[in-house]
Design an enzyme around this catalytic site. Structure first.
Site, PDB file in Angstrom:
ATOM      1  N   CYS A 116     -39.852   5.754   1.127  1.00  0.00           N
ATOM      2  CA  CYS A 116     -39.615   6.263   2.486  1.00  0.00           C
ATOM      3  C   CYS A 116     -40.454   5.552   3.539  1.00  0.00           C
ATOM      4  CB  CYS A 116     -39.889   7.758   2.541  1.00  0.00           C
ATOM      5  SG  CYS A 116     -39.004   8.675   1.285  1.00  0.00           S
ATOM      6  N   HIS A 256     -41.020  10.465   9.580  1.00  0.00           N
ATOM      7  CA  HIS A 256     -40.050  10.415   8.483  1.00  0.00           C
ATOM      8  C   HIS A 256     -39.452  11.803   8.306  1.00  0.00           C
ATOM      9  CE1 HIS A 256     -38.107   9.916   4.738  1.00  0.00           C
ATOM     10  NE2 HIS A 256     -39.011  10.555   4.028  1.00  0.00           N
ATOM     11  N   ASN A 286     -32.949  13.797   3.946  1.00  0.00           N
ATOM     12  CA  ASN A 286     -33.945  12.733   3.772  1.00  0.00           C
ATOM     13  C   ASN A 286     -33.218  11.450   3.348  1.00  0.00           C
ATOM     14  OD1 ASN A 286     -35.957  11.010   2.888  1.00  0.00           O
ATOM     15  ND2 ASN A 286     -37.031  12.545   1.659  1.00  0.00           N
TER      16      ASN A 286
END
Ligand code: UT7
Length: 329
Positions: A116, A256, A286
């Site tokens: 990520c 994020h 996500n």
């Protein structure tokens, strides 16, 4: 005060696949509920890639949009960096397929694997290459198709992830606008908290490895959550310090998009009110390396990042890795 910026963001783009998977769809697949998912994560739906399309296709669409926004041609690019953990094939790099698709014949192309945090790792690499004058125009893309690595019978993970891609074109700074700082970090002691065990050389594809589910993302959610809150807070604090910015000078925090509770904790640590935090997690879930560049592109197109304004981006992911960047538009 921060030193003169090396590089700036000249254009942005994003590609969001059309298939929608809602919390209610997931209720029919695993023992979960819309209420649990919203309350524990903030996610309402996520997008999944269509059959016959791959990570490189999403990256290509985002790249074309970013190039057009920047007013550049693919042949102008010196480098293509794709941040991904869900590349098309074992090798070569997904960046090479993007290069082929857009015709960027003058570029070096490679992938970055930092889960990520990957997009901000890519941004940091681009900034260094532009700063050393080795490159002029660099395309940095975060693109993922995590749906292809997700076990849709595992409620601990399948409610979280989605697909997408976002891209930026970087160029030498015009003076005031540009990256005010980047930082990257990692701690491999926690590598097995969030990982995919299969399809590397340790567990190559076999009937056994597939039966064991090694082709799917494994995550110790609660532990990752704790680490994420600490690492995101620290990475964001450090970048403010490095760039010589106070919290009030941050016009938009772009974290994020993994979990609303992690985002809220990060904003609180920085004393940034939620009105100045960009959140699109409810729509996309996500998307790993794609989450920050998608959010950045949306924020710009919504008019939430105008000339002279400062954004701070911060990410955390498998590895464990973390990264942050401050940028003035
Ligand atoms: O992209 C960067 C890396 N990823 C992350 O940042 C993710 C970090 N972790 C998280 O976001 C959270 O830990 C999760 C959203 C994954 C889980 O939330 P949590 O509040 O930490 O829940 P938990 O894992 O502590 O589980 C609480 C309960 C458990 O039941 P028991 O043991 O208390 O009976 C789980 O089995 O919730 C259960 N549970 C679910 N229930 C309904 C876990 N997943 C689900 C689900 N639906 N999907």
């Amino acid at each position: 005060m921060a030193s003169k910026p090396h590089s700036m963001i000249l254009g942005t783009g994003a590609a969001i696949p059309g298939r929608v998977l809602t919390n209610h769809d997931l209720e029919k697949m695993v023992d979960t509920s819309d209420a649990w998912i919203r309350e524990r994560t903030g996610i309402e739906e996520r997008r999944l890639i269509e059959e016959g399309r791959f990570t490189s296709d999403l990256c290509t669409d985002a790249a074309r949009m970013a190039l057009s926004d920047a007013g550049l041609q693919a042949v102008d690019l010196d480098m293509i960096i794709v941040a991904t953990i869900s590349g098309d094939v074992g090798f070569p790099a997904t960046a090479c397929y993007v290069q082929k698709n857009i015709g960027a014949i003058n570029a070096a192309a490679f992938d970055v694997s930092a889960a990520c945090s990957g997009f901000l790792y890519g941004l940091s690499i681009a900034d260094a290459f532009i700063g050393s004058a080795a490159c002029r125009h660099v395309l940095v893309i975060g693109g993922e198709t995590l749906s292809r690595m997700t076990d849709y019978s595992d409620r601990n993970t399948c409610v979280l992830f989605g697909d997408g891609a976002g891209a930026v074109v970087m160029t030498p700074s015009n003076g005031r606008a540009g990256l005010l700082g980047t930082m990257i970090g990692s701690d491999g002691r926690y590598a097995d908290l969030l990982y995919m065990p299969g399809f590397g050389t340790k567990n190559p594809p076999s009937l056994e490895s597939v039966k064991a589910g090694y082709q799917f993302i494994k995550m110790e959610g609660r532990e990752v959550f704790k680490q994420a809150v600490t690492a995101m807070g620290e990475a964001a604090t450090r970048i403010l310090h490095q760039a010589g910015l106070s919290s009030d000078q941050v016009d938009l925090l772009i974290p994020h998009q993994a979990n609303l509770r992690i985002i809220e904790a990060t904003a609180k640590k920085l004393s940034i009110p939620m009105e100045r935090v960009f959140i699109n997690l409810a729509k996309y879930g996500n998307t790993s390396a794609a989450s920050i560049p998608i959010a950045l592109d949306e924020a710009r197109r919504m008019g939430r990042l105008n000339q002279g304004q400062v954004a701070v981006m911060v990410a955390f992911g498998g590895g464990l890795t973390w990264a942050s960047a401050a940028v003035r538009f």
